[in-house]
Design a protein around this motif. Sequence first.
Motif, mmCIF file in Angstrom:
data_model
loop_
_atom_site.group_PDB
_atom_site.id
_atom_site.type_symbol
_atom_site.label_atom_id
_atom_site.label_comp_id
_atom_site.label_asym_id
_atom_site.label_seq_id
_atom_site.Cartn_x
_atom_site.Cartn_y
_atom_site.Cartn_z
ATOM 1 N N ARG A 1 17.099 66.449 -26.054
ATOM 2 C CA ARG A 1 16.674 67.784 -26.504
ATOM 3 C C ARG A 1 17.891 68.635 -26.850
ATOM 4 N N GLN B 1 16.116 65.536 -21.480
ATOM 5 C CA GLN B 1 16.936 66.760 -21.563
ATOM 6 C C GLN B 1 18.124 66.542 -22.498
ATOM 7 N N GLU C 1 11.676 77.650 -22.127
ATOM 8 C CA GLU C 1 12.639 76.558 -21.873
ATOM 9 C C GLU C 1 14.024 77.081 -21.463
ATOM 10 N N ASP D 1 15.536 71.127 -14.988
ATOM 11 C CA ASP D 1 16.225 70.452 -16.089
ATOM 12 C C ASP D 1 17.744 70.546 -15.941
#
Length: 1160
Positions: A330, A327, A246, A287
């Motif tokens: 997160r 996003q 990630e 992202d």
Amino acid sequence: MMLDFLAENNLCGQAILRIVSCGNAIIAELLRLSEFIPAVFRLKDRADQQKYGDIIFDFSYFKGPELCESKLEAKPELQDLDEEFRENNIEIVTRFYLAFQSVHKYIVDLNRYLDDLNEGVYIQQTLETVLLNEDGKQLLCEALYLYGVMLLVIDQKIEGEVRERMLVSYYRYSAARSSADSNMDDICKLLRSTGYSSQPGAKRPPSYPESYFQRVPINEAFISMVIGRLRSDDIYNQVSAYPLPEHRSTALANQAAMLYVILYFDPSILHTHQAKMREIVDKYFPDNWVISIYMGITVNLGDAWEPYKAAKTALNNTLDLSNVKEQASRYATVSERVHAQVQQFLKEGYLREEMVLDNIPRLLNCLRDCNVAIRWLMLHTADSACDPNNKRLRQIKDQILTDSRYNPKILFQLLLDTAQFEFILKEMFKQMLSEKQAKWEYYKKEGSERMTELADVFSGVKPLTRVEKNENLQAWFREISKQILSLNYDDSTAAGRKTVQLIQALEEVQEFHQLESNLQVCQFLADTRKFLHQMIRTINIKEEVLITMQIVGDLSFAWQLIDSFTSIMQESIRVNPSMVTKLRATFLKLASALDLPLLRINQANSPDLLSVSQYYSGELVSYVRKVLQIIPESMFTSLLKIIKLQTHDIIEVPTRLDKDKLRDYAQLSPRYEVAKLTHAISIFTEGILMMKTTLVGIIKVDPKQLLEDGIRKELVKRVAFALHRGLIFNPRAKPSELMPKLKELGATMDGFHRSFEYIQDYVNIYGLKIWQEEVSRIINYNVEQECNNFLRTKIQDWQSMYQSTHIPIPKLPPVDESVTFIGRLCREILRITDPKMTCHIDQLNTWYDMKTHQEVTSSRLFSEIQTTLGTFGLNGLDRLLCFMIVKELQNFLSMFQKIILRDRTVQDTLKTLMNAVSPLKSIVANSNKIYLSAIAKTQKIWTVYLEAIMKVGQMQILRQQIANELNYSCRFDSKHLAAALENLNKALLADIEAHYQDPSLPYPKEDNTLLYEITAYLEAAGIHNPLNKIYITTKRLPYFPIVNFLFLIAQLPKLQYNKNLGMVCRKPADPVDWPPLVLGLLTLLKQFHSRYTEQFLALIGQFIRSTVEQCTSQKIPEMPADVVGALLFLEDYVRYTKLPRRVAEAHVPNFIFDEFRTVL
């Protein structure tokens, strides 16, 4: 085949390295220059447009240069302005031109390098082989990317119109345009205006920036190969520093920025290659969509890729609101989780050496998470990255702010804690790395010794309670001791394996030989195992950890964004001054951004290293100053309260005091208030001094110096505003506001002065020294700016010795014709002492109103200025008056040319008069008629003449008064200085006179600045006579003495003699004031050769003799008024010039001179 690509002897590598190094230096120079664009080139305000509109051209000039130049030549005043503009701006325009030229040279060099590669100039090297090499591929990608960044920076920082105007000005003013090798045309083609504007909300020009990027063609194969490499490879091997999937887009962020810029060189990909764009977006922007392209210049892809079909479509997945939501949420969770972790780590005593060594991966993961979260949140919530007119982007941004529960204070706190955590970890690692080998050897020695001792125990030699002799164990322990000693530090892998085996062996021996029963043996074994464990830990301290931390901790994306957190930083410092220590770590983290531009410059051993690192370090240091400026600001706010309390509330305690009044004088609550405020100030000082001396980039920041500079800056700001506001006058006010305003300003300045004196001990600075240095700087700077009005070559701010970048003197907007307060003060004094309205009585040093006979002002005015503005103020006023006198005298000369030397009738009159009065020793027959007819014929020229002379005279009187006041206060306040200066002056003059008598004696040489320097001292101490000064250089002027003589006798009838006051004006309606008249004439004659003065005095003497002769022959008993006036003029002339009396007696019989007062 491949030598090391960056080796000294690899020409191919060195050539491209030099190009890239040069590219980084050019960008720094462009950024540096963008702060120095002269405002006139922007032609923003009306005044500039009217004044300079006709001499500053854009590229339309090149369509018909002859036409533009002929327009200029038609008007002399425009030519003059053009010449002055050239003198003042040629230096800075040349610097800009050189920067523009270097951009063009950069791309030419890059193209030449590519051609050389293709033509096989570098043996065995082709474009393909260079791109296979790791360094080669990085450098080629960087070379093209930097060129794109240069063009973008130029357009963002230096508007197109401004560039064009500068290039045309350079073309017109410089000699270089004629040289054959100058590539002016190419530079102009590359940098002509693109129509882009960096103003918020401005429309983007069509096909921008790709058309701009294509102005100089670049090899297409090269562009497509570079894009191919950037799409497929991880050219900087960053992924190894970010193992988690990630974090991948952060790992490749630098590369993504390069790809973003380079894609504009091949816009077809952005327009039509959907598959390629999807691949790029999936790899680099799944992202994130706000990227930093170079030193914090941010771009929002949603906005930037709007016009390109393929790019826009590919980005739609990323910008889909569900993805944005995912996003943002997160990162909200991640940042909360890691913040808690970091705060835990930062608790006192938590980060110990063992803990750190055992948990390296955990700590690094935490750091990665922190930095990635900070990066994403800072970039995607930044105001600068979102165009307010774009509805979709605004929506996305609002979505982020809601879903990430964004709070700038919390984000800033996370940044602070992360920086602090990184800083502590780095310091610990550096420490451990430096001690690594020494510790390892120590543990090895200790472990081996324990084993030897145990071996001794089992040999039965060393008595250890109830341990029987056991030769097998003895030999075994001996062997182990040897094995431990044989571990080799340099071969860490083998040593590590062996150590693990040794630990296992020691555990086994304890179990198999029933050694547990003996505690001491067990203890020995446990200790040895512990030492071996420590050895494994120590061998694992690797430099790679530091490198990873450096890569992960990069903050270059926030180089500009950090500014949006300034107010939060300042607020937190104001609440808790010790916060500065945490900020120190953040500033150091920001300094890591310098690695990016400096890496290649350093590798290339380029001489630009110093100037580029100085520029970026300087930018960072000035940001640090900006943040910490809150400390002096808060100190001054408290100071003002203290002063108010001290001056208004707290009563002075008398020397003798009645016991019962003690309580009244105690005033406990105001005194407590003062103590509280003073304590707050010293807490602030303590806060900034806790920062320790820090190296920011290459500039050493000393907190004590920072504090002092901050205090100076705040003082300068406040004093400059006080002076600006305090000296604004209303010209219609009756009586003048001059004295009340000076008194008021004096009180303000005194308040500042007292507060400074009070505070110096609590802050540990030299208050008086700072006060004098800064106030003198402010006043000298303002005088310099005011005098610029009188100069052709003006002193710009960046050339001024009084202006400073760290402690700038604010430039305040003018309120009338004067530029600064010193000009307003000077013009107000000139207005109220105007010789047409007032009459100056020399003996009393006072000005009276001609009509009402009320006092207007007196020499007290100058002592008031001395009190308020100090010696610097008076001295500055004196300098300004000098410039004004010069201007008046120059105007006088041009007027003399115009009204006398170009007028036939006036010339004829003067010729006739000259014939009538020569020779000058004789007596003029029928003098009355001759003089009167000459005056009558020249009547029309005297009004302007009188005005000019009186203005000069008035300013000379003021200069005398100032010199007088300066000398008086100098003798009073520093008598030793005054005495030393007077004696040195006399000694110097005596030496110079002796040299002229006998040239073999010494004389100061050309390059000796002694005379120049001592003059400045003498003027500041008032030890000079303004009347003896030569203000202008003059040529010979025909009729000069006779014109001045005529002028004088034409004015005499307007004056009359008064026994108490001397010569005064007859009718206020026709005003003439005697002292300015005499001093003006005297100053004027002083500018010319002394024989003119001789002739002038001879003419007056002849006038007196002829008139007296005529009166005697006509038996008129009293002396005519004009003769009295002329005699008084001679008397005053002798008095003011300090000449011996015989100068006048040469032309007038001394009995007339001696007796005329008795007759009156």
